[in-house]
Design a protein around this motif. Structure first.
Motif, PDB file in Angstrom:
ATOM      1  N   HIS A  66       0.779  -1.225  -0.149  1.00 31.58           N
ATOM      2  CA  HIS A  66      -0.068  -0.071  -0.067  1.00 31.58           C
ATOM      3  C   HIS A  66       0.909   1.260   0.135  1.00 31.58           C
ATOM      4  CE1 HIS A  66       0.672  -0.423   4.278  1.00 31.58           C
ATOM      5  NE2 HIS A  66       0.241   0.621   4.486  1.00 31.58           N
ATOM      6  N   ARG A  67       0.250   2.500  -0.315  1.00 27.38           N
ATOM      7  CA  ARG A  67       0.901   3.697  -0.641  1.00 27.38           C
ATOM      8  C   ARG A  67       1.669   4.402   0.553  1.00 27.38           C
ATOM      9  NH1 ARG A  67      -1.752   7.750  -3.739  1.00 27.38           N
ATOM     10  NH2 ARG A  67      -0.289   8.905  -2.314  1.00 27.38           N
ATOM     11  N   HIS A  68       1.366   3.952   1.755  1.00 32.65           N
ATOM     12  CA  HIS A  68       1.771   4.687   3.128  1.00 32.65           C
ATOM     13  C   HIS A  68       3.319   4.918   3.107  1.00 32.65           C
ATOM     14  CE1 HIS A  68      -2.073   4.051   5.588  1.00 32.65           C
ATOM     15  NE2 HIS A  68      -2.349   5.117   4.838  1.00 32.65           N
ATOM     16  N   ILE A  69       3.680   6.070   3.411  1.00 32.40           N
ATOM     17  CA  ILE A  69       5.023   6.410   3.262  1.00 32.40           C
ATOM     18  C   ILE A  69       5.994   5.380   3.828  1.00 32.40           C
ATOM     19  CG2 ILE A  69       5.369   7.914   5.351  1.00 32.40           C
ATOM     20  CD1 ILE A  69       6.706  10.074   3.299  1.00 32.40           C
ATOM     21  N   ASP A  70       5.568   5.004   5.082  1.00 32.58           N
ATOM     22  CA  ASP A  70       6.474   3.777   5.627  1.00 32.58           C
ATOM     23  C   ASP A  70       6.762   2.622   4.835  1.00 32.58           C
ATOM     24  OD1 ASP A  70       3.960   3.389   6.566  1.00 32.58           O
ATOM     25  OD2 ASP A  70       4.372   2.569   8.349  1.00 32.58           O
ATOM     26  N   HIS A  71       5.855   2.421   3.888  1.00 33.52           N
ATOM     27  CA  HIS A  71       6.123   1.430   2.925  1.00 33.52           C
ATOM     28  C   HIS A  71       6.545   1.488   1.543  1.00 33.52           C
ATOM     29  CE1 HIS A  71       3.629  -1.372   5.665  1.00 33.52           C
ATOM     30  NE2 HIS A  71       3.316  -0.306   6.232  1.00 33.52           N
ATOM     31  N   SER A  72       6.138   2.972   1.216  1.00 29.37           N
ATOM     32  CA  SER A  72       6.502   3.269  -0.318  1.00 29.37           C
ATOM     33  C   SER A  72       7.767   4.349  -0.540  1.00 29.37           C
ATOM     34  CB  SER A  72       5.242   3.794  -0.848  1.00 29.37           C
ATOM     35  OG  SER A  72       5.034   5.118  -0.245  1.00 29.37           O
ATOM     36  N   ASN A  73       8.198   4.895   0.582  1.00 29.51           N
ATOM     37  CA  ASN A  73       9.050   6.164   0.493  1.00 29.51           C
ATOM     38  C   ASN A  73      10.195   5.850  -0.399  1.00 29.51           C
ATOM     39  OD1 ASN A  73       9.725   8.763   1.670  1.00 29.51           O
ATOM     40  ND2 ASN A  73      11.682   7.572   1.583  1.00 29.51           N
ATOM     41  N   SER A 134      -0.629 -14.322  -4.086  1.00 30.17           N
ATOM     42  CA  SER A 134      -1.974 -13.860  -4.265  1.00 30.17           C
ATOM     43  C   SER A 134      -2.242 -12.992  -3.189  1.00 30.17           C
ATOM     44  CB  SER A 134      -2.920 -15.243  -4.079  1.00 30.17           C
ATOM     45  OG  SER A 134      -2.903 -15.747  -2.842  1.00 30.17           O
ATOM     46  N   THR A 135      -3.358 -12.224  -3.613  1.00 26.48           N
ATOM     47  CA  THR A 135      -3.671 -11.055  -2.690  1.00 26.48           C
ATOM     48  C   THR A 135      -5.143 -11.155  -2.230  1.00 26.48           C
ATOM     49  OG1 THR A 135      -4.051  -9.843  -4.698  1.00 26.48           O
ATOM     50  CG2 THR A 135      -2.078  -9.077  -3.473  1.00 26.48           C
ATOM     51  N   PRO A 136      -5.344 -12.098  -1.271  1.00 29.11           N
ATOM     52  CA  PRO A 136      -6.650 -12.756  -1.325  1.00 29.11           C
ATOM     53  C   PRO A 136      -7.875 -11.730  -0.792  1.00 29.11           C
ATOM     54  CG  PRO A 136      -5.181 -13.106   1.007  1.00 29.11           C
ATOM     55  CD  PRO A 136      -4.513 -12.558  -0.233  1.00 29.11           C
ATOM     56  N   VAL A 137      -7.482 -10.757  -0.001  1.00 31.71           N
ATOM     57  CA  VAL A 137      -8.611  -9.869   0.322  1.00 31.71           C
ATOM     58  C   VAL A 137      -8.123  -8.374   0.601  1.00 31.71           C
ATOM     59  CG1 VAL A 137      -8.089 -10.450   2.979  1.00 31.71           C
ATOM     60  CG2 VAL A 137     -10.229  -9.839   2.375  1.00 31.71           C
ATOM     61  N   ARG A 138      -8.977  -7.510   0.478  1.00 28.38           N
ATOM     62  CA  ARG A 138      -8.744  -6.153   0.494  1.00 28.38           C
ATOM     63  C   ARG A 138      -8.791  -5.743   2.002  1.00 28.38           C
ATOM     64  NH1 ARG A 138     -10.538  -0.423  -2.511  1.00 28.38           N
ATOM     65  NH2 ARG A 138      -9.468   1.039  -1.134  1.00 28.38           N
ATOM     66  N   HIS A 139      -7.620  -5.121   2.535  1.00 29.34           N
ATOM     67  CA  HIS A 139      -7.703  -4.907   3.994  1.00 29.34           C
ATOM     68  C   HIS A 139      -8.384  -3.408   4.380  1.00 29.34           C
ATOM     69  CE1 HIS A 139      -3.783  -7.093   5.149  1.00 29.34           C
ATOM     70  NE2 HIS A 139      -4.668  -7.832   4.372  1.00 29.34           N
ATOM     71  N   VAL A 140      -8.727  -3.534   5.459  1.00 27.77           N
ATOM     72  CA  VAL A 140      -9.162  -2.047   6.076  1.00 27.77           C
ATOM     73  C   VAL A 140      -8.075  -1.340   6.667  1.00 27.77           C
ATOM     74  CG1 VAL A 140     -11.295  -1.479   7.771  1.00 27.77           C
ATOM     75  CG2 VAL A 140     -11.256  -3.690   6.825  1.00 27.77           C
ATOM     76  N   HIS A 141      -7.775  -0.296   5.704  1.00 23.21           N
ATOM     77  CA  HIS A 141      -6.719   0.440   6.246  1.00 23.21           C
ATOM     78  C   HIS A 141      -6.377   1.889   5.448  1.00 23.21           C
ATOM     79  CE1 HIS A 141      -2.773   1.030   7.894  1.00 23.21           C
ATOM     80  NE2 HIS A 141      -2.048   1.113   6.896  1.00 23.21           N
ATOM     81  N   GLY A 142      -7.658   2.387   5.252  1.00 21.84           N
ATOM     82  CA  GLY A 142      -7.435   3.962   4.815  1.00 21.84           C
ATOM     83  C   GLY A 142      -7.341   3.953   3.216  1.00 21.84           C
ATOM     84  N   VAL A 143      -6.153   3.382   2.760  1.00 24.85           N
ATOM     85  CA  VAL A 143      -5.677   3.298   1.474  1.00 24.85           C
ATOM     86  C   VAL A 143      -6.076   1.867   1.064  1.00 24.85           C
ATOM     87  CG1 VAL A 143      -4.328   5.477   1.744  1.00 24.85           C
ATOM     88  CG2 VAL A 143      -3.438   3.004   1.869  1.00 24.85           C
ATOM     89  N   GLU A 144      -5.808   1.753  -0.402  1.00 26.92           N
ATOM     90  CA  GLU A 144      -6.004   0.392  -0.679  1.00 26.92           C
ATOM     91  C   GLU A 144      -4.708  -0.306  -0.385  1.00 26.92           C
ATOM     92  OE1 GLU A 144      -6.603   0.351  -5.183  1.00 26.92           O
ATOM     93  OE2 GLU A 144      -7.101  -1.674  -5.102  1.00 26.92           O
ATOM     94  N   THR A 145      -4.950  -1.572   0.149  1.00 24.78           N
ATOM     95  CA  THR A 145      -4.041  -2.399   0.798  1.00 24.78           C
ATOM     96  C   THR A 145      -4.202  -4.032   0.811  1.00 24.78           C
ATOM     97  OG1 THR A 145      -3.798  -0.521   2.423  1.00 24.78           O
ATOM     98  CG2 THR A 145      -2.734  -2.731   2.987  1.00 24.78           C
ATOM     99  N   TYR A 146      -3.239  -4.567   0.215  1.00 27.23           N
ATOM    100  CA  TYR A 146      -3.168  -6.032   0.288  1.00 27.23           C
ATOM    101  C   TYR A 146      -2.126  -6.741   0.895  1.00 27.23           C
ATOM    102  CZ  TYR A 146      -6.580  -4.658  -3.309  1.00 27.23           C
ATOM    103  OH  TYR A 146      -7.533  -4.017  -4.137  1.00 27.23           O
TER     104      TYR A 146
END
Ligand SMILES: [Zn+2]
Length: 254
Positions: A66-73, A134-146
């Motif tokens: 997902h796009r959060h900065i601690d993952h994508s910077n 695989s990316t089984p399910v969309r997470h509940v996390h504000g932005v699109e997250t798998y």
């Protein structure tokens, strides 16, 4: 040998901006295919200062959960490093759609440097070299997250990235190894992150061969995650460890 190396075990804003733990993400080597997962702040630096050194030019692809900065910077610089400064077009980048659209975290000019950009979707299946996931399910996390289920030669690895706990979460991730992003020690209303209690629920339901806690926020760090993991191990009678920066897990022996 197949392995996974933790180039960061810190999560959420305060641990990351103070760099109390590194935030460089994960390098996965599976049957000679190399994939980088979630290149947060310092990913490139952690590769190059790793012992032995990890050369981003050896990567076959990058997955962004997902796009959060601690993952994508560091995703753009990692794409540059994977492609020899953009001179060697190669590799696949996997990312949710919202990392590429409005206010994109993957810059337009580096997109041409890779062979392909694949969009992650709920219930998606993907292959790159010897790795399929695989990316089984969309997470509940504000932005699109798998999160990811990665098929290894002898074992499967589930990576439960950031999410709020939701009913049935554990049923989607039944790997032999389950890696869980545990940001919080206690649950808190309105926070889209897993707590230690959520991790316990997931591990006790799925009984993996190995559970790995990582992506610690401040409350987890203060509570000494290695002691918490020990306690969980004894309570659930399965092997649970707390990830450390630079830790490598040999996937052939799990
Ligand atoms: Zn996040």
């Amino acid at each position: 040998m197949s392995w996974i190396k933790f180039l960061g075990t810190g999560g959420a804003r305060f641990v990351v901006i103070k760099q109390l733990r590194a935030s460089g993400g994960l390098w996965l080597n599976l049957s000679d295919t190399n994939i980088f997962i979630d290149p947060g702040p310092g990913a490139l630096l952690r590769c190059l200062s790793s012992k032995p050194k990890l050369n981003p030019a050896d990567l076959d692809g990058i997955i962004l959960t997902h796009r959060h900065i601690d993952h994508s910077n560091d995703i753009n610089i990692m794409i540059e490093a994977m492609t020899n400064g953009g001179f060697k077009k190669k590799g696949v980048v996997f990312a949710p759609k919202d990392a590429l659209e409005k206010d994109p975290v993957i810059l337009y000019h580096v997109r041409n440097q890779v062979d392909k950009i694949e969009i992650l979707r709920e219930k998606g299946s993907y292959t790159l070299g010897n790795i399929s996931f695989s990316t089984p399910v969309r997470h509940v996390h504000g932005v699109e997250t798998y999160g990811l289920n990665i098929q290894g030669e002898n074992s499967t690895i589930s990576l439960i990235t950031d999410t709020r706990y939701f009913d049935g979460l554990e049923s989607h991730y039944d790997g032999d190894i389950i890696i869980i992003n545990v940001v919080r020690l206690e649950e808190k209303e309105g926070i889209d992150h897993l707590s230690l209690k959520d991790a316990e629920k997931i591990l006790s339901a799925n009984k993996p061969k190995l559970g790995i806690l990582t992506h610690f926020g401040m409350t987890m760090l203060k509570a000494k995650p290695w002691e918490l993991a020990d306690k969980l191990s004894k309570k659930l009678n399965i092997k649970v460890i707390a990830a450390r920066d630079g830790m490598t897990i040999n996937l052939d022996t799990v």
